[in-house]
Design a protein around this motif. Structure first.
Motif, mmCIF file in Angstrom:
data_model
loop_
_atom_site.group_PDB
_atom_site.id
_atom_site.type_symbol
_atom_site.label_atom_id
_atom_site.label_comp_id
_atom_site.label_asym_id
_atom_site.label_seq_id
_atom_site.Cartn_x
_atom_site.Cartn_y
_atom_site.Cartn_z
ATOM 1 N N TRP A 73 0.811 -1.215 0.000
ATOM 2 C CA TRP A 73 0.000 0.000 0.000
ATOM 3 C C TRP A 73 0.845 1.266 0.000
ATOM 4 C CZ3 TRP A 73 -4.470 1.459 -1.524
ATOM 5 C CH2 TRP A 73 -4.934 2.733 -1.193
ATOM 6 N N ASP A 74 1.935 1.284 0.753
ATOM 7 C CA ASP A 74 2.775 2.477 0.795
ATOM 8 C C ASP A 74 3.343 2.798 -0.587
ATOM 9 O OD1 ASP A 74 2.297 2.819 3.460
ATOM 10 O OD2 ASP A 74 4.157 1.878 4.137
ATOM 11 N N ALA A 75 3.690 1.756 -1.341
ATOM 12 C CA ALA A 75 4.215 1.967 -2.696
ATOM 13 C C ALA A 75 3.134 2.563 -3.597
ATOM 14 C CB ALA A 75 4.727 0.655 -3.286
ATOM 15 N N ALA A 121 0.584 4.447 -2.540
ATOM 16 C CA ALA A 121 0.348 5.821 -2.092
ATOM 17 C C ALA A 121 1.407 6.779 -2.622
ATOM 18 C CB ALA A 121 0.306 5.861 -0.562
ATOM 19 N N ASP A 122 2.617 6.259 -2.882
ATOM 20 C CA ASP A 122 3.705 7.099 -3.379
ATOM 21 C C ASP A 122 3.595 7.373 -4.882
ATOM 22 O OD1 ASP A 122 4.821 7.284 -0.879
ATOM 23 O OD2 ASP A 122 6.241 5.648 -1.183
ATOM 24 N N MET A 123 2.716 6.643 -5.567
ATOM 25 C CA MET A 123 2.558 6.834 -7.008
ATOM 26 C C MET A 123 1.597 7.984 -7.287
ATOM 27 S SD MET A 123 2.382 2.807 -8.122
ATOM 28 C CE MET A 123 2.583 3.106 -9.872
ATOM 29 N N HIS A 124 1.593 8.451 -8.518
ATOM 30 C CA HIS A 124 0.801 9.622 -8.872
ATOM 31 C C HIS A 124 -0.577 9.238 -9.409
ATOM 32 C CE1 HIS A 124 4.217 12.174 -8.097
ATOM 33 N NE2 HIS A 124 4.969 11.440 -8.902
ATOM 34 N N GLN A 143 7.354 -5.053 -6.679
ATOM 35 C CA GLN A 143 7.310 -5.385 -5.256
ATOM 36 C C GLN A 143 7.560 -6.880 -5.042
ATOM 37 O OE1 GLN A 143 6.641 -3.305 -2.368
ATOM 38 N NE2 GLN A 143 7.285 -1.778 -3.872
#
Length: 354
Positions: A60-62, A64-67, A111
């Protein structure tokens, strides 16, 4: 010869989710992905309910870091003379997201690789053979052995079909997509717009990269033979709508790429699992995009497959089959009710078929 608990054929959302879940529990898994790189994909809405599942996979963190673009709600014109609005303000998981699907799928595979899972690109398995209690999968330069073979090849259901199982379809639905950019930075509305039409339905979403996707869904035999290949045709169809036509008039769009035709039919395999094999995601069953459940279904299906591989029992396989059968029956009932709620064109071919 390399040994694994599972060989997953297909590196989309369902395949990558199954691989991540198996590996996080200590299992040995390899993913065969026929494509060397993810190609052009149509944008898709990520349901808020997917958040806890993706958190459980550690990705999920990955995300959230995407646009990706926040989607605060939906606006639909369906079965009523006026648009209905629904927002996600009271959803316990927050808002939805409009995805760049190619980037999203690639992120999941990345991932998986970072977790130590082998991702063999350009491979889809040349031959599958049941040997004892497992499988031997012959690749171009290698043979791998695994207890479980997982079909994650999407609507093609390539593995299951090669094993002799048939796929059933409910309809001939296809989607014609095109994307456009606006002049300047005028388009910032991240909501999903959806509207019923006499010959099908259409939707529009804003996707990353400053683009808005327009999509028309109808049956393959209702399409004009050649006209649909031209942007002018889909723009003309959208201008005949009530909700999306207003959206087009309020913005200045530039359409560049030609329309893209993709299959959007609802269908399923006659079996979701068998002796040492499982089908996940769209390979097991594909939903009408009207459901908006594509990614959520794929993740859930992948997690269920991981449970079978990790427990490696008849009971877990039977539970997997029962879960997918229930998912399919729920979808069929929901599909029928939702299409029946639109009565304006019930005598037209598209609607009478549903």
């Amino acid at each position: 010869m390399v040994d694994f608990d599972a060989v997953i054929v297909g590196g989309g959302v369902a395949g990558a989710s199954a691989a991540l879940a198996i590996a996080r529990a200590g299992g040995r898994v390899v993913v065969l992905e026929a494509c060397v790189a993810m190609g052009r994909r149509v944008g898709e809405t990520l349901d808020p309910a997917a958040k806890p599942l993706l958190e459980s996979l550690g990705v999920w963190d990955a995300i959230a870091d995407m646009h990706h673009i926040p989607c605060p709600g939906t606006v639909s014109l369906w079965g009523a003379p006026r648009p209905a609005e629904r927002d996600f303000i009271f959803n316990p998981y927050g808002q939805a997201w409009q995805l760049d699907r190619a980037s999203f799928d690639e992120m999941l595979l990345s991932q998986a690789e970072q977790s130590g899972i082998p991702i063999w690109r350009g491979q889809s398995g040349e031959h599958f053979e049941r040997v004892g209690a497992g499988w031997e999968v012959k690749l171009t330069d290698e043979t791998v052995r695994a207890s479980w073979l997982i079909d994650a090849t999407g609507r093609r259901s390539s593995v299951a079909r090669r094993l002799g199982f048939k796929r059933e379809t409910l309809d001939q639905l296809v989607a014609i997509h095109c994307s456009a950019t606006t002049v300047g930075d005028e388009d910032r509305d991240g909501r999903l717009f959806l509207e019923a039409l006499p010959y099908g339905w259409c939707y529009s979403v804003l996707v990353p990269g400053g683009r808005r996707v327009f999509s028309l869904q109808t049956d393959a035999d209702l399409l004009p033979t050649q006209e649909w290949r031209e942007v002018a045709w889909i723009v003309r169809c959208l201008r005949e709508s009530a909700l999306l036509s207003r959206h087009i008039r309020q913005q200045r769009y530039t359409f560049s790429d030609p329309p893209q035709l993709t299959s959007a039919h609802s269908g399923r395999l006659e079996r979701f699992a068998g002796d040492g094999w499982l089908a996940v995601g769209d390979a097991a069953m594909s939903f009408d995009p009207l459901s908006g459940q594509g990614i959520l279904k794929a993740v859930k299906s992948g997690l269920q497959a991981a449970e079978v591989v990790l427990h490696n029992s008849q009971a877990s396989r039977e539970q997997f089959e029962a879960y997918h059968e229930l998912m399919w029956q729920d979808f069929v009932g929901s599909r029928k009710r939702y299409y029946a709620s639109e009565q304006r064109w019930r005598a037209n071919s598209f609607w009478s078929r549903r």
